[in-house]
Design a protein around this motif. Structure first.
Motif, PDB file in Angstrom:
ATOM      1  N   GLU A 232      42.486  50.203  35.492  1.00 12.86           N
ATOM      2  CA  GLU A 232      42.560  48.943  34.747  1.00 12.86           C
ATOM      3  C   GLU A 232      44.007  48.472  34.589  1.00 12.86           C
ATOM      4  O   GLU A 232      44.283  47.277  34.552  1.00 12.86           O
ATOM      5  CB  GLU A 232      41.901  49.119  33.378  1.00 12.86           C
ATOM      6  CG  GLU A 232      41.610  47.810  32.663  1.00 12.86           C
ATOM      7  CD  GLU A 232      40.791  48.003  31.403  1.00 12.86           C
ATOM      8  OE1 GLU A 232      41.174  47.440  30.363  1.00 12.86           O
ATOM      9  OE2 GLU A 232      39.776  48.735  31.461  1.00 12.86           O
ATOM     10  N   ILE A 235      44.912  46.838  37.873  1.00  8.20           N
ATOM     11  CA  ILE A 235      44.300  45.505  37.921  1.00  8.20           C
ATOM     12  C   ILE A 235      45.092  44.524  37.077  1.00  8.20           C
ATOM     13  O   ILE A 235      45.374  43.399  37.489  1.00  8.20           O
ATOM     14  CB  ILE A 235      42.838  45.566  37.428  1.00  8.20           C
ATOM     15  CG1 ILE A 235      41.976  46.395  38.386  1.00  8.20           C
ATOM     16  CG2 ILE A 235      42.255  44.170  37.263  1.00  8.20           C
ATOM     17  CD1 ILE A 235      40.563  46.653  37.873  1.00  8.20           C
ATOM     18  N   ASN A 236      45.485  44.977  35.889  1.00 13.02           N
ATOM     19  CA  ASN A 236      46.211  44.108  34.970  1.00 13.02           C
ATOM     20  C   ASN A 236      47.557  43.668  35.544  1.00 13.02           C
ATOM     21  O   ASN A 236      47.927  42.490  35.469  1.00 13.02           O
ATOM     22  CB  ASN A 236      46.416  44.835  33.637  1.00 13.02           C
ATOM     23  CG  ASN A 236      47.033  43.956  32.585  1.00 13.02           C
ATOM     24  OD1 ASN A 236      46.878  42.734  32.582  1.00 13.02           O
ATOM     25  ND2 ASN A 236      47.757  44.565  31.671  1.00 13.02           N
ATOM     26  N   LEU A 239      46.875  41.119  38.401  1.00  9.65           N
ATOM     27  CA  LEU A 239      46.493  39.792  37.896  1.00  9.65           C
ATOM     28  C   LEU A 239      47.663  39.096  37.220  1.00  9.65           C
ATOM     29  O   LEU A 239      47.816  37.873  37.329  1.00  9.65           O
ATOM     30  CB  LEU A 239      45.325  39.921  36.925  1.00  9.65           C
ATOM     31  CG  LEU A 239      43.967  40.279  37.523  1.00  9.65           C
ATOM     32  CD1 LEU A 239      42.943  40.532  36.413  1.00  9.65           C
ATOM     33  CD2 LEU A 239      43.467  39.180  38.454  1.00  9.65           C
ATOM     34  N   TYR A 481      44.788  33.605  34.668  1.00 10.79           N
ATOM     35  CA  TYR A 481      44.526  35.050  34.709  1.00 10.79           C
ATOM     36  C   TYR A 481      43.018  35.308  34.758  1.00 10.79           C
ATOM     37  O   TYR A 481      42.523  36.081  35.581  1.00 10.79           O
ATOM     38  CB  TYR A 481      45.148  35.700  33.478  1.00 10.79           C
ATOM     39  CG  TYR A 481      45.021  37.201  33.376  1.00 10.79           C
ATOM     40  CD1 TYR A 481      46.107  38.032  33.621  1.00 10.79           C
ATOM     41  CD2 TYR A 481      43.820  37.809  32.990  1.00 10.79           C
ATOM     42  CE1 TYR A 481      46.001  39.408  33.501  1.00 10.79           C
ATOM     43  CE2 TYR A 481      43.700  39.178  32.874  1.00 10.79           C
ATOM     44  CZ  TYR A 481      44.797  39.977  33.138  1.00 10.79           C
ATOM     45  OH  TYR A 481      44.688  41.339  33.029  1.00 10.79           O
ATOM     46  N   ASN A 485      40.716  36.859  37.834  1.00  7.08           N
ATOM     47  CA  ASN A 485      39.867  38.011  37.538  1.00  7.08           C
ATOM     48  C   ASN A 485      38.423  37.735  37.929  1.00  7.08           C
ATOM     49  O   ASN A 485      37.755  38.579  38.532  1.00  7.08           O
ATOM     50  CB  ASN A 485      39.952  38.337  36.052  1.00  7.08           C
ATOM     51  CG  ASN A 485      38.980  39.421  35.638  1.00  7.08           C
ATOM     52  OD1 ASN A 485      39.125  40.581  36.010  1.00  7.08           O
ATOM     53  ND2 ASN A 485      37.953  39.052  34.890  1.00  7.08           N
ATOM     54  N   LYS A 486      37.943  36.544  37.616  1.00  2.00           N
ATOM     55  CA  LYS A 486      36.559  36.176  37.935  1.00  2.00           C
ATOM     56  C   LYS A 486      36.351  36.093  39.441  1.00  2.00           C
ATOM     57  O   LYS A 486      35.351  36.593  39.969  1.00  2.00           O
ATOM     58  CB  LYS A 486      36.224  34.835  37.278  1.00  2.00           C
ATOM     59  CG  LYS A 486      34.818  34.325  37.553  1.00  2.00           C
ATOM     60  CD  LYS A 486      34.585  32.977  36.882  1.00  2.00           C
ATOM     61  CE  LYS A 486      33.226  32.407  37.223  1.00  2.00           C
ATOM     62  NZ  LYS A 486      33.035  31.064  36.602  1.00  2.00           N
ATOM     63  N   LEU A 490      36.928  41.669  39.091  1.00  2.00           N
ATOM     64  CA  LEU A 490      37.708  42.877  38.812  1.00  2.00           C
ATOM     65  C   LEU A 490      37.369  43.505  37.459  1.00  2.00           C
ATOM     66  O   LEU A 490      37.263  44.709  37.340  1.00  2.00           O
ATOM     67  CB  LEU A 490      39.198  42.546  38.883  1.00  2.00           C
ATOM     68  CG  LEU A 490      39.673  41.989  40.231  1.00  2.00           C
ATOM     69  CD1 LEU A 490      41.140  41.581  40.160  1.00  2.00           C
ATOM     70  CD2 LEU A 490      39.459  43.010  41.338  1.00  2.00           C
ATOM     71  N   ALA A 496      39.210  41.367  30.350  1.00  2.00           N
ATOM     72  CA  ALA A 496      40.350  40.604  30.839  1.00  2.00           C
ATOM     73  C   ALA A 496      40.974  39.777  29.718  1.00  2.00           C
ATOM     74  O   ALA A 496      42.203  39.707  29.588  1.00  2.00           O
ATOM     75  CB  ALA A 496      39.914  39.699  31.996  1.00  2.00           C
TER      76      ALA A 496
END
Length: 572
Positions: A232, A235-236, A239, A481, A485-486, A490, A496
């Motif tokens: 995560e 991913i963060n 993004l 952001y 993500n959408k 993710l 998110a």
């Protein structure tokens, strides 16, 4: 460059009718069309995402009678409701798919549609294989008839006679050039040059991976180096960089902030050896941008700073991502030495389908005008202690601030089976922003904007108590952001958005009076749907609250306020 677009078209035609008998929501075929098929097109050497928006649809809420995959030049349109664009249209019986140059039926009158169709047909050489007649047949529904009417030219493929991959790709490339030719005629620009299949730009193309696969690669690469970060967190960071090319990593010393950035960049083929990664240690005596950007010496010659060298390298290779790590960024006051870069970063805009910025260094100083390239990503690491400086709201509003304080010293399982993972050299388009202004996103996905704004309005009511309410810039970047993500599928919206609160809103809060206490309590209610209890250690049920990370941070800040009479996001 190999591709398997033919197989993907074939899969849609084989699976679509059976899929329509199944529930629409969450069906894997929808994700396949929206993500994997569009990624296949994005991976082609002549469909650069900085110039083209590629979207696919099987319907909204219900299965569409005519699914489609559209390729839109950003200068013309980013919505299939308006303008003209290339689109694959599938017939209702799935016996045919048409590669077309068509128009948006929602916001175009029939008269205008027929006029533009006639213009497009006139612009096409007689030698072209595309059809310019009215014989396209998608089905009997009104939508199918409207799509057929909107079609200027087409190439027909029968489901049981799909041509070879090379033919399908060649046809798409030819349609792209018909599209660009009509654009140039309309705007009195570059003339059409047929048969440009021979133009080989493949050599500059890099590996393209869908976001979910790219994240898995970065995560595996970092783990293979003997460092552990939850997926995560990867991913963060991804993004955050995609939303805006300026990110701050904060936290206690020794949590691996610098290594995280180095391995992240290296996993994507960017390292110090090839010049795509630059580490710049910040010095406490920096009081302006000269140590970073450069200065004119006593002889009148411009001496480049380390950031200017990285900028020029990024300008020379616009198809590659370049990373700059400002280590210990707040040893000096960021507002003093970084203000010019921050201002220019805010000037980014679209020009001829490309992202450009205002001039950072003038020709009179640097012997050439130097702007901030879109493929440069700046990450700063910071520690908050007695040797460092706090951030102003000007800086915090312009960055995602990711906190690295979570340490799991006893987690050694990731060391048991470390396999070597090779870097994957990606192109700039994997990280580049598609959205600079909220209107860019609104044309593509207005629903995500409405969803995000609804949540932010509730939070902003409380933030007004201490005049810490957010403005348009923060709102827009949170929307971007959540949109990325959408699109990449993710994280859930709640996860998110939790990151966004923690990174864009809470870092701005500090105080010592009853107002900050009231604000934090109100935020706790919004994040958990429960009242804050004045107990020694209020607990947060991370599985059942709305925004657990933000709630935990609020609890921590309230504890500090109770113990010290002052609280801040930053106090450790």
């Amino acid at each position: 460059m190999s591709s398997n677009f033919r197989d993907k078209l074939n899969r849609i035609m084989n699976q679509y009718l059976p899929a329509k008998r199944e529930p629409f929501g969450g069906h894997p075929l929808g994700s396949f069309v929206r993500n994997e098929v569009t990624a296949e097109i994005n991976n082609l050497p002549f469909t650069d995402p900085s110039n083209y928006v590629v979207t696919g649809s099987v319907g909204q809420g219900n299965w569409a009678s005519v699914p489609w995959i559209a390729i839109m030049n950003r200068k013309i349109t980013t919505s299939t409701q308006r303008g003209y664009y290339i689109v694959y249209l599938f017939s209702e019986d799935m016996e045919s798919v048409y590669l077309t140059l068509a128009q948006g039926v929602t916001e175009t009158s029939k008269e205008e549609m027929l006029r533009i169709n006639a213009q497009i047909r006139k612009s096409i050489p007689a030698s072209s294989k595309v059809k310019k007649d009215e014989h396209i047949f998608l089905g009997d529904s009104k939508k199918a008839r409207d799509y057929a009417l909107s079609t200027a030219v087409y190439i027909h493929y029968a489901a049981d006679q799909l041509p070879e991959e090379s033919v399908i790709i060649s046809d798409l490339q030819e349609m792209i050039h018909i599209y660009e030719n009509y654009i140039s005629i309309n705007n009195a620009r570059i003339p059409y040059t047929p048969n440009v299949e021979k133009e080989k730009v493949v050599e500059r193309e890099k590996t393209y991976l869908p976001s979910i696969h790219l994240i898995e690669h970065i995560y595996s690469y970092i783990k293979s180096k003997g460092f552990y970060y939850p997926k995560e967190e990867v991913i963060n960071l991804f993004l955050s960089l995609k939303t805006k090319p300026f990110v701050i990593l904060s936290g206690i010393s020794g949590t691996g902030k610098t290594k995280m950035v180095q391995w992240f960049a290296e996993s994507l083929g960017a390292n110090e050896t090839n010049g795509q990664f630059t580490l710049i240690p910040v010095r406490p005596d920096w009081s302006d941008g000269s140590d970073l950007l450069g200065y004119v010496d006593i002889k009148g010659e411009f001496k480049e700073g380390p950031l200017t060298k990285a900028i020029k390298a990024a300008i020379d290779h616009p198809d590659l991502p370049y990373f700059v790590l400002l280590d210990e960024m707040n040893l000096a006051r960021v507002e003093y030495y970084f203000s010019d870069i921050l201002s220019v970063m805010e000037s980014r805009r679209w020009e001829d389908g490309k992202v450009v910025s205002s001039t950072l260094l003038l020709k009179e100083v640097a012997k050439e005008d130097i702007a901030l390239p879109n493929n440069l990503y700046v990450i700063g690491t910071v520690n908050m202690d007695e040797t460092t400086h706090p951030f102003s709201k000007k800086v915090l509003d312009r960055a995602n601030t990711i906190e690295f304080n979570r340490v799991e010293l006893d987690n050694l399982t990731f060391l048991q089976d470390l396999q070597d993972v090779d870097p994957v050299e990606i192109g700039q388009r994997q990280l580049s922003s598609k959205y600079l202004h909220l209107k860019d996103l609104y044309l593509v996905d207005p629903k995500i904007i409405e969803q995000v704004t609804g949540e932010l309005v509730k939070i902003n009511r409380s933030l007004q108590l201490i005049n810490a309410h957010i403005g348009y810039r923060v709102r827009d970047e949170i929307c971007f952001y959540l949109a990325y993500n959408k699109e990449g599928e993710l994280m859930s919206f709640k996860k998110a958005f939790d990151h966004c609160i923690l990174q864009k809103i809470l870092p701005r809060l500090s105080g010592s009076d009853s107002r900050i206490d009231q604000l934090l309590r109100e935020l706790y209610v919004i994040f958990t749907n429960t009242e804050y209890q004045d107990v020694e250690e209020s607990r947060v049920d991370e599985q059942n609250v709305l925004y657990p990370k933000s709630a935990l941070k609020v609890v921590e800040m309230l504890r500090r306020l109770r113990a010290d009479g002052f609280t801040s996001f930053w106090i450790s």
